[in-house]
Scaffold this active site. Structure first.
Site, PDB file in Angstrom:
ATOM      1  N   ARG A  10      -1.059  -8.739  13.302  1.00 57.84           N
ATOM      2  CA  ARG A  10      -1.418  -7.992  12.727  1.00 57.84           C
ATOM      3  C   ARG A  10      -2.725  -8.781  10.995  1.00 57.84           C
ATOM      4  NH1 ARG A  10       4.148  -5.046  11.312  1.00 57.84           N
ATOM      5  NH2 ARG A  10       3.302  -4.261   9.638  1.00 57.84           N
TER       6      ARG A  10
ATOM      7  N   LYS B 249       0.698  -1.167   0.643  1.00 67.44           N
ATOM      8  CA  LYS B 249       0.284  -0.423   0.407  1.00 67.44           C
ATOM      9  C   LYS B 249       0.364   1.021   0.041  1.00 67.44           C
ATOM     10  CE  LYS B 249      -1.884  -0.934   3.949  1.00 67.44           C
ATOM     11  NZ  LYS B 249      -1.427  -2.196   4.279  1.00 67.44           N
TER      12      LYS B 249
ATOM     13  N   ARG C 270      11.513  -5.167   5.139  1.00 65.93           N
ATOM     14  CA  ARG C 270      11.106  -3.649   4.638  1.00 65.93           C
ATOM     15  C   ARG C 270      11.822  -2.532   5.779  1.00 65.93           C
ATOM     16  NH1 ARG C 270       5.253  -1.523   5.440  1.00 65.93           N
ATOM     17  NH2 ARG C 270       5.692  -2.855   7.607  1.00 65.93           N
TER      18      ARG C 270
ATOM     19  N   ARG D 286     -10.396   0.363   8.617  1.00 68.62           N
ATOM     20  CA  ARG D 286      -9.787  -0.776   8.697  1.00 68.62           C
ATOM     21  C   ARG D 286     -10.747  -1.602   9.250  1.00 68.62           C
ATOM     22  NH1 ARG D 286      -3.861   0.184   8.372  1.00 68.62           N
ATOM     23  NH2 ARG D 286      -2.584  -1.811   8.938  1.00 68.62           N
TER      24      ARG D 286
ATOM     25  N   ARG E 186      10.769  -0.809  11.222  1.00 67.57           N
ATOM     26  CA  ARG E 186       9.747  -0.209  12.545  1.00 67.57           C
ATOM     27  C   ARG E 186       9.652  -1.507  13.550  1.00 67.57           C
ATOM     28  NH1 ARG E 186       4.601   0.199   8.576  1.00 67.57           N
ATOM     29  NH2 ARG E 186       3.814  -0.905  10.371  1.00 67.57           N
TER      30      ARG E 186
HETATM   31  P1  ADP Z   1       1.828  -1.363   3.226  1.00 65.99           P
HETATM   32  O1  ADP Z   1       1.966  -0.280   3.510  1.00 65.99           O
HETATM   33  O2  ADP Z   1       1.165  -2.804   2.707  1.00 65.99           O
HETATM   34  O3  ADP Z   1       2.181  -2.651   4.321  1.00 65.99           O
HETATM   35  P2  ADP Z   1       4.907  -1.413   1.890  1.00 65.99           P
HETATM   36  O4  ADP Z   1       4.606  -0.603   0.224  1.00 65.99           O
HETATM   37  O5  ADP Z   1       5.209  -0.780   3.018  1.00 65.99           O
HETATM   38  O6  ADP Z   1       3.639  -2.115   2.248  1.00 65.99           O
HETATM   39  O7  ADP Z   1       5.360  -2.913   1.178  1.00 65.99           O
HETATM   40  C1  ADP Z   1       5.616  -3.602   2.573  1.00 65.99           C
HETATM   41  C2  ADP Z   1       7.626  -4.327   1.840  1.00 65.99           C
HETATM   42  O8  ADP Z   1       7.222  -5.488   0.904  1.00 65.99           O
HETATM   43  C3  ADP Z   1       8.386  -2.884   1.333  1.00 65.99           C
HETATM   44  O9  ADP Z   1       9.486  -3.381   2.252  1.00 65.99           O
HETATM   45  C4  ADP Z   1       8.317  -2.901   0.028  1.00 65.99           C
HETATM   46  O10 ADP Z   1       9.809  -2.631  -0.135  1.00 65.99           O
HETATM   47  C5  ADP Z   1       8.269  -4.715  -0.363  1.00 65.99           C
HETATM   48  N1  ADP Z   1       6.799  -4.777  -1.925  1.00 65.99           N
HETATM   49  C6  ADP Z   1       6.020  -3.840  -1.346  1.00 65.99           C
HETATM   50  N2  ADP Z   1       4.935  -4.085  -2.859  1.00 65.99           N
HETATM   51  C7  ADP Z   1       6.427  -5.058  -3.744  1.00 65.99           C
HETATM   52  C8  ADP Z   1       5.838  -6.543  -4.413  1.00 65.99           C
HETATM   53  N3  ADP Z   1       5.004  -6.370  -5.235  1.00 65.99           N
HETATM   54  N4  ADP Z   1       7.142  -7.234  -4.743  1.00 65.99           N
HETATM   55  C9  ADP Z   1       7.517  -7.144  -3.298  1.00 65.99           C
HETATM   56  N5  ADP Z   1       8.429  -6.440  -2.554  1.00 65.99           N
HETATM   57  C10 ADP Z   1       7.500  -5.514  -2.226  1.00 65.99           C
HETATM   58  P1  ADP Z   2       0.728  -1.854   7.486  1.00 57.99           P
HETATM   59  O1  ADP Z   2       2.320  -1.677   7.544  1.00 57.99           O
HETATM   60  O2  ADP Z   2       0.767  -2.672   8.725  1.00 57.99           O
HETATM   61  O3  ADP Z   2       0.217  -1.469   6.507  1.00 57.99           O
HETATM   62  P2  ADP Z   2       0.301   0.535   9.093  1.00 57.99           P
HETATM   63  O4  ADP Z   2       1.319   1.047   9.171  1.00 57.99           O
HETATM   64  O5  ADP Z   2      -1.031   1.086   7.863  1.00 57.99           O
HETATM   65  O6  ADP Z   2       0.843  -0.621   8.711  1.00 57.99           O
HETATM   66  O7  ADP Z   2       0.227   0.720  11.146  1.00 57.99           O
HETATM   67  C1  ADP Z   2       1.315   0.358  11.492  1.00 57.99           C
HETATM   68  C2  ADP Z   2      -0.123   0.206  13.042  1.00 57.99           C
HETATM   69  O8  ADP Z   2      -1.281   1.546  13.253  1.00 57.99           O
HETATM   70  C3  ADP Z   2      -0.737  -1.433  12.564  1.00 57.99           C
HETATM   71  O9  ADP Z   2      -0.548  -2.247  13.360  1.00 57.99           O
HETATM   72  C4  ADP Z   2      -1.948  -0.225  13.807  1.00 57.99           C
HETATM   73  O10 ADP Z   2      -1.788  -0.923  15.120  1.00 57.99           O
HETATM   74  C5  ADP Z   2      -2.279   1.566  13.225  1.00 57.99           C
HETATM   75  N1  ADP Z   2      -3.138   1.457  13.236  1.00 57.99           N
HETATM   76  C6  ADP Z   2      -2.409   2.018  11.832  1.00 57.99           C
HETATM   77  N2  ADP Z   2      -4.031   2.574  11.012  1.00 57.99           N
HETATM   78  C7  ADP Z   2      -5.103   2.266  12.064  1.00 57.99           C
HETATM   79  C8  ADP Z   2      -5.965   2.005  11.495  1.00 57.99           C
HETATM   80  N3  ADP Z   2      -6.867   3.003   9.957  1.00 57.99           N
HETATM   81  N4  ADP Z   2      -6.754   1.655  11.967  1.00 57.99           N
HETATM   82  C9  ADP Z   2      -7.056   1.361  13.519  1.00 57.99           C
HETATM   83  N5  ADP Z   2      -4.886   1.115  13.670  1.00 57.99           N
HETATM   84  C10 ADP Z   2      -4.326   1.432  12.586  1.00 57.99           C
END
Ligand code: ADP
Ligand code: ADP
Ligand code: ZN
Length: 227
Positions: free
Chosen positions: A181, A22, A136, A97, A170
């Site tokens: 999660r 995302k 990551r 969420r 993180r």
């Molecule tokens: P989210 O915001 O949904 O938690 P991220 O965008 O931070 O996910 O992506 C999680 C990890 O996976 C990051 O280290 C990113 O560089 C990697 N990543 C994102 N998209 C892909 C993909 N299509 N294939 C492999 N690795 C990916």
């Molecule tokens: P991810 O890579 O898991 O998508 P985020 O950075 O979006 O992680 O979120 C990290 C943490 O912040 C989540 O595990 C949760 O504890 C909290 N969080 C983020 N967005 C929300 C939301 N919309 N509602 C509730 N908790 C949230």
């Protein structure tokens, strides 16, 4: 005579489990379409770092991999959406969420005559998520995201975007917390797929492929949804 064209800012939602991509994709869409990425995870981490009231109330849930309570997250999002830059249009990354958050968003947007252009579900296998999240890391200077195996900087140790060399991981990106999660995602967030489908706003994308291939597919969806 000039006729003023009234445009309402686009509102796009990226749905998907932790590690789905995302944040990675939201940043690319931000650049390509001039939209603003709103990540509630980033906003909450910032609140924790600044030790605000909301941050102190959110910390325990974030550390354990659970969801932060709806009232805290909705208040943070409402304040952020009210800032001027959001008039460019927004990509919501990690919000809503829960169904309560989705309903609150509908109400908020209704107050300003806005609507959701598309809720895009990034569809991935749970098995891949642990690997994505565990590898990551991000640039401390500009927030660009990287991965130990899947997305390394062109020059080792130097951020492609800003040239910085201060990278961070993180605390909640560990194998134990990822399980919690993922559970929170399936129990509380996945029902939103049905919620947006019922509103004819849902789009699905296979997010198991290459970052650039997914970006292409997403750009086409966004073009269609904002035309
Ligand atoms: P989210 O915001 O949904 O938690 P991220 O965008 O931070 O996910 O992506 C999680 C990890 O996976 C990051 O280290 C990113 O560089 C990697 N990543 C994102 N998209 C892909 C993909 N299509 N294939 C492999 N690795 C990916
Ligand atoms: P991810 O890579 O898991 O998508 P985020 O950075 O979006 O992680 O979120 C990290 C943490 O912040 C989540 O595990 C949760 O504890 C909290 N969080 C983020 N967005 C929300 C939301 N919309 N509602 C509730 N908790 C949230
Ligand atoms: Zn950087």
């Amino acid at each position: 005579m000039d006729i003023a064209v009234q445009t309402t800012p686009a509102v796009l939602i990226l749905l998907g489990p932790p590690g789905a991509g995302k944040g990675t994709q939201a940043r690319m869409l931000e650049e390509k379409f001039g939209l603003v990425q709103l990540s509630t995870g980033d906003l909450l981490r910032d609140a924790v770092a600044r030790q605000t009231d909301a941050g102190m109330r959110a910390k325990a849930a974030m550390d354990s991999g659970g969801l932060v309570s709806d009232d805290i997250v909705i208040a943070i999002l409402r304040d952020r959406l009210a800032q001027d830059d959001c008039a460019k249009g927004v990509i919501l990354d990690g919000f809503p969420r829960t169904t309560v958050q989705a309903e609150a968003l509908d109400t908020l947007l209704g107050e300003t005559g806005q609507r959701i252009n598309a809720a895009i579900s990034l569809e991935v296998d749970d098995a891949a998520m642990v690997e994505r999240v565990s590898g990551r890391y991000t640039c401390g200077g500009c927030g660009e995201g990287y991965h130990d195996s899947f997305k390394q900087p062109k020059t080792a140790g130097v951020c492609d975007k800003c040239g910085g060399s201060d990278f961070k991981r993180r605390a909640d990106d560990n194998a134990e917390t990822v399980g919690a999660r993922l559970e929170a995602y399936h129990a509380q967030t996945a029902p939103l797929i049905t919620y947006y489908d019922a509103k004819s706003a849902l789009q699905r994308i296979d997010a198991m492929g290459d970052i650039s291939a997914i970006a292409k597919g997403l750009a086409a969806i966004v073009e269609g949804a904002t035309a």
